[in-house]
Design an enzyme around this catalytic site. Structure first.
Site, mmCIF file in Angstrom:
data_model
loop_
_atom_site.group_PDB
_atom_site.id
_atom_site.type_symbol
_atom_site.label_atom_id
_atom_site.label_comp_id
_atom_site.label_asym_id
_atom_site.label_seq_id
_atom_site.Cartn_x
_atom_site.Cartn_y
_atom_site.Cartn_z
ATOM 1 N N ASN A 5 0.873 -1.172 0.000
ATOM 2 C CA ASN A 5 0.000 0.000 0.000
ATOM 3 C C ASN A 5 0.912 1.223 0.000
ATOM 4 O OD1 ASN A 5 -1.777 2.058 0.467
ATOM 5 N ND2 ASN A 5 -2.452 1.356 2.486
ATOM 6 N N TRP A 6 1.033 1.831 -1.163
ATOM 7 C CA TRP A 6 1.945 2.982 -1.270
ATOM 8 C C TRP A 6 1.391 4.227 -0.589
ATOM 9 C CZ3 TRP A 6 4.217 3.405 -6.919
ATOM 10 C CH2 TRP A 6 4.950 2.247 -7.228
ATOM 11 N N LYS A 7 0.107 4.217 -0.290
ATOM 12 C CA LYS A 7 -0.556 5.403 0.275
ATOM 13 C C LYS A 7 -0.319 6.605 -0.639
ATOM 14 C CE LYS A 7 -0.204 3.259 4.746
ATOM 15 N NZ LYS A 7 -0.125 3.374 6.181
ATOM 16 N N HIS A 49 -9.556 0.937 5.358
ATOM 17 C CA HIS A 49 -8.264 1.288 5.975
ATOM 18 C C HIS A 49 -8.483 2.330 7.071
ATOM 19 C CE1 HIS A 49 -4.154 2.570 6.544
ATOM 20 N NE2 HIS A 49 -3.773 1.479 5.909
ATOM 21 N N GLU A 76 -6.837 4.831 7.902
ATOM 22 C CA GLU A 76 -6.617 6.222 7.473
ATOM 23 C C GLU A 76 -7.869 6.769 6.794
ATOM 24 O OE1 GLU A 76 -2.978 5.436 5.395
ATOM 25 O OE2 GLU A 76 -2.005 5.056 7.324
ATOM 26 N N GLU A 126 -4.843 -4.686 10.871
ATOM 27 C CA GLU A 126 -3.876 -3.595 10.981
ATOM 28 C C GLU A 126 -4.148 -2.806 12.261
ATOM 29 O OE1 GLU A 126 -2.109 -2.456 6.889
ATOM 30 O OE2 GLU A 126 -3.850 -1.208 7.252
ATOM 31 N N GLY A 129 2.689 2.812 10.670
ATOM 32 C CA GLY A 129 3.606 3.939 10.482
ATOM 33 C C GLY A 129 4.345 4.364 11.735
ATOM 34 N N SER A 148 3.861 -1.516 10.358
ATOM 35 C CA SER A 148 5.310 -1.505 10.575
ATOM 36 C C SER A 148 5.990 -2.834 10.242
ATOM 37 C CB SER A 148 5.639 -1.069 12.009
ATOM 38 O OG SER A 148 5.170 0.255 12.230
ATOM 39 N N GLY A 169 3.131 -0.809 4.205
ATOM 40 C CA GLY A 169 3.119 0.592 3.813
ATOM 41 C C GLY A 169 4.528 1.073 3.496
ATOM 42 N N GLY A 170 5.143 1.751 4.466
ATOM 43 C CA GLY A 170 6.440 2.405 4.256
ATOM 44 C C GLY A 170 7.493 1.534 3.591
HETATM 45 P P1 13P Z 1 3.207 0.836 7.529
HETATM 46 O O1 13P Z 1 3.785 -0.433 6.956
HETATM 47 O O2 13P Z 1 3.873 2.068 6.961
HETATM 48 O O3 13P Z 1 3.170 0.809 9.021
HETATM 49 O O4 13P Z 1 1.697 0.937 7.024
HETATM 50 C C1 13P Z 1 0.862 -0.165 7.181
HETATM 51 C C2 13P Z 1 -0.394 0.087 6.463
HETATM 52 O O5 13P Z 1 -1.201 0.918 6.850
HETATM 53 C C3 13P Z 1 -0.644 -0.673 5.234
HETATM 54 O O6 13P Z 1 -1.937 -0.496 4.777
#
Ligand code: 13P
Length: 254
Positions: free
Chosen positions: A9-11, A98, A100, A170, A176, A216, A237-238
């Site tokens: 997930n590149w966000k 999600h 977010e 999650e 994050g 994470s 994500g990251g």
């Molecule tokens: P991180 O891997 O950056 O913690 O993000 C996880 C996430 O929200 C994937 O959807």
């Protein structure tokens, strides 16, 4: 055997050229280095979907995902993108629920259920995210919170449609933050989620449903998380923005 899945997930990251570069790196690396039966899903921002679809074309391991869609079919909804539009580009998976989007865009159970319906109507699969906040965990309410999220979003589905759902646990406090759930915490919640699915849809479907972990995930912790019996991979994500890190994480899911 359940399908192992590692999804990126590149966000809201990566400009046009840097995004193309990243996908151009990832696709051949996966073809060369990943031998096991792990499915890779990449969910970049909308601006990359078209190029990504072309760069992934013909890959047997890498599939295209989107981070969001609107729940209406089409029409006067300025700025929105429909599920059918995504499907027409070759998108096969859409992330829904999600944290977010729940937090920043006030997506509630009704909106989330409508989105799930629309994605399934357009023959794509849903990556449904659930997870508790740190306050909820500290209050000992994490299982209640996740049970409610699973029940409201998924328990109205037919068994056939439920087969198109991938669940991503999650925990919000792990997203994050650099603080991942421990393998024990992840395993406990994944087994709990699977037991909820079993009660509602039966043991067969529960055993077939992929439940992936997000929050994470790094090359360092991926193996210990993905080795848990009920953790079927990850939503990253990251660490999905650096090709070498992402490949290491995918390999941890083999
Ligand atoms: P991180 O891997 O950056 O913690 O993000 C996880 C996430 O929200 C994937 O959807």
């Amino acid at each position: 055997m359940r399908q192992k899945i590692v999804a990126a997930n590149w966000k809201m990251n990566m400009y046009y050229m840097s995004g193309i570069k990243l996908i151009s790196e990832i696709v051949p690396l996966i073809a060369d280095e990943v031998k096991g039966d792990v499915k890779v899903i990449i969910a970049p921002p909308f601006i990359h979907l078209h190029s990504a679809a072309q760069l992934m074309y013909g890959s047997k391991k890498v599939f295209l995902g989107a981070q969001n869609c609107f729940f209406e079919e089409k029409g006067a909804y300025t700025g929105e993108i429909s599920a059918a539009m995504l499907a027409s580009l070759g998108v096969q998976y859409v992330i829904v629920g999600h944290s977010e989007r729940r937090n920043f865009f006030n997506e509630d159970d009704v909106i989330i259920s409508k989105k799930i319906f629309r994605v399934l109507e357009d023959n794509m699969q849903v990556i449904y995210c659930c997870g508790e906040t740190s306050v909820q965990r500290e209050a000992g309410k994490h299982k209640d919170v996740v049970a409610k999220q699973i029940e409201t979003a998924l328990f109205w589905l037919s068994k056939e449609r439920m087969q198109k759902i991938i669940i991503a646990y999650e925990p919000v406090w792990a997203i994050g933050t650099g603080v991942n759930a421990t393998p024990e915490q992840a395993q406990e919640m994944h087994a709990f989620i699977r037991s909820l699915i079993e009660k509602k849809f039966g043991a067969g479907l529960a055993q077939e449903t992929s439940i992936i972990y997000g929050g994470s995930v790094t090359p360092v912790n991926a193996k210990s998380l993905f080795s848990c019996p009920d953790v079927d991979g990850g939503l990253v994500g990251g660490a999905s923005l650096i090709s070498s890190d992402f490949i290491s994480i995918v390999k941890a899911g083999e």
